[in-house]
Design an enzyme around this catalytic site. Sequence first.
Site, PDB file in Angstrom:
ATOM      1  N   ASP A  31     -66.375 -95.986  75.634  1.00 23.66           N
ATOM      2  CA  ASP A  31     -67.670 -95.717  74.704  1.00 23.66           C
ATOM      3  C   ASP A  31     -67.432 -94.340  74.253  1.00 23.66           C
ATOM      4  O   ASP A  31     -67.200 -93.898  74.726  1.00 23.66           O
ATOM      5  CB  ASP A  31     -69.005 -96.114  75.471  1.00 23.66           C
ATOM      6  CG  ASP A  31     -70.507 -95.420  74.672  1.00 23.66           C
ATOM      7  OD1 ASP A  31     -71.247 -96.300  75.271  1.00 23.66           O
ATOM      8  OD2 ASP A  31     -70.961 -94.402  74.391  1.00 23.66           O
ATOM      9  N   ASN A  88     -79.581-103.188  77.217  1.00 26.52           N
ATOM     10  CA  ASN A  88     -80.450-102.416  77.237  1.00 26.52           C
ATOM     11  C   ASN A  88     -80.575-103.590  75.890  1.00 26.52           C
ATOM     12  O   ASN A  88     -79.813-103.784  75.104  1.00 26.52           O
ATOM     13  CB  ASN A  88     -80.465-101.432  76.528  1.00 26.52           C
ATOM     14  CG  ASN A  88     -79.819-100.161  77.618  1.00 26.52           C
ATOM     15  OD1 ASN A  88     -80.521-100.179  78.564  1.00 26.52           O
ATOM     16  ND2 ASN A  88     -79.204 -98.944  76.469  1.00 26.52           N
ATOM     17  N   HIS A 101     -73.920-105.745  74.910  1.00 30.35           N
ATOM     18  CA  HIS A 101     -73.555-106.083  75.240  1.00 30.35           C
ATOM     19  C   HIS A 101     -73.728-105.219  76.677  1.00 30.35           C
ATOM     20  O   HIS A 101     -74.946-105.085  77.278  1.00 30.35           O
ATOM     21  CB  HIS A 101     -72.521-104.621  74.432  1.00 30.35           C
ATOM     22  CG  HIS A 101     -73.822-103.318  74.313  1.00 30.35           C
ATOM     23  ND1 HIS A 101     -74.637-103.355  72.998  1.00 30.35           N
ATOM     24  CD2 HIS A 101     -74.130-101.568  74.805  1.00 30.35           C
ATOM     25  CE1 HIS A 101     -75.593-102.576  73.147  1.00 30.35           C
ATOM     26  NE2 HIS A 101     -75.448-101.388  73.948  1.00 30.35           N
TER      27      HIS A 101
HETATM   28  P1  5GP Z   1     -77.019 -98.589  73.968  1.00 36.17           P
HETATM   29  O1  5GP Z   1     -77.732 -97.910  73.684  1.00 36.17           O
HETATM   30  O2  5GP Z   1     -77.269-100.307  72.331  1.00 36.17           O
HETATM   31  O3  5GP Z   1     -77.546 -99.712  74.440  1.00 36.17           O
HETATM   32  O4  5GP Z   1     -76.039 -98.077  73.637  1.00 36.17           O
HETATM   33  C1  5GP Z   1     -74.955 -98.189  72.421  1.00 36.17           C
HETATM   34  C2  5GP Z   1     -73.799 -97.366  73.170  1.00 36.17           C
HETATM   35  O5  5GP Z   1     -72.973 -97.622  72.037  1.00 36.17           O
HETATM   36  C3  5GP Z   1     -73.737 -96.117  72.875  1.00 36.17           C
HETATM   37  O6  5GP Z   1     -74.052 -95.773  74.578  1.00 36.17           O
HETATM   38  C4  5GP Z   1     -73.395 -95.566  72.552  1.00 36.17           C
HETATM   39  O7  5GP Z   1     -72.585 -94.487  72.878  1.00 36.17           O
HETATM   40  C5  5GP Z   1     -72.734 -96.238  72.021  1.00 36.17           C
HETATM   41  N1  5GP Z   1     -71.025 -95.868  70.776  1.00 36.17           N
HETATM   42  C6  5GP Z   1     -72.355 -96.626  69.825  1.00 36.17           C
HETATM   43  N2  5GP Z   1     -71.489 -96.111  68.453  1.00 36.17           N
HETATM   44  C7  5GP Z   1     -69.869 -96.343  69.120  1.00 36.17           C
HETATM   45  C8  5GP Z   1     -69.181 -96.436  68.131  1.00 36.17           C
HETATM   46  O8  5GP Z   1     -69.346 -96.666  66.420  1.00 36.17           O
HETATM   47  N3  5GP Z   1     -68.205 -96.969  69.110  1.00 36.17           N
HETATM   48  C9  5GP Z   1     -68.014 -97.117  70.069  1.00 36.17           C
HETATM   49  N4  5GP Z   1     -67.519 -97.009  71.014  1.00 36.17           N
HETATM   50  N5  5GP Z   1     -69.394 -96.444  71.360  1.00 36.17           N
HETATM   51  C10 5GP Z   1     -70.299 -96.630  70.504  1.00 36.17           C
END
Ligand code: 5GP
Length: 115
Positions: A31, A88, A101
Amino acid sequence: MTDSCIFCKIVSNEAKATIVYRDGQVTAFRDTHPVAPTHLLIVPNKHIESVGALETQDEQLMGHLFTIARKLAEDEGISKDGYRLITNTGPNGGQTIFHLHLHLIGGQRMRYPMG
Ligand code: 5GP
Ligand code: ZN
């Protein structure tokens, strides 16, 4: 593959990420905003929007996602002390990237309760 999806682009190598595992079904990468010493994202290679879009035919794939989470926790050295897996789902679940994810988070004691 969905053109606008950043995780699809990471899976297909169109976008950069620190990939820690990849096979024909899933990809795992770090992340960009880790909330703990280990913070990996494990995604199916095929675009599934969220748990809310899962179909019966995805059951084997979801089992594989969890088995790889277990393996990666061992590889990261966090399996003995424990870790947290989070998926989530939707706006109230805090989902911001709409490609299903698993967050694999560990290396410190997690705060509780959730929510
Ligand atoms: P969500 O909020 O959808 O459960 O989690 C999305 C996660 O993806 C967040 O923890 C955020 O930091 C991570 N994230 C968002 N954009 C990117 C990206 O471009 N690359 C990586 N490696 N992580 C990302
Ligand atoms: Zn996607």
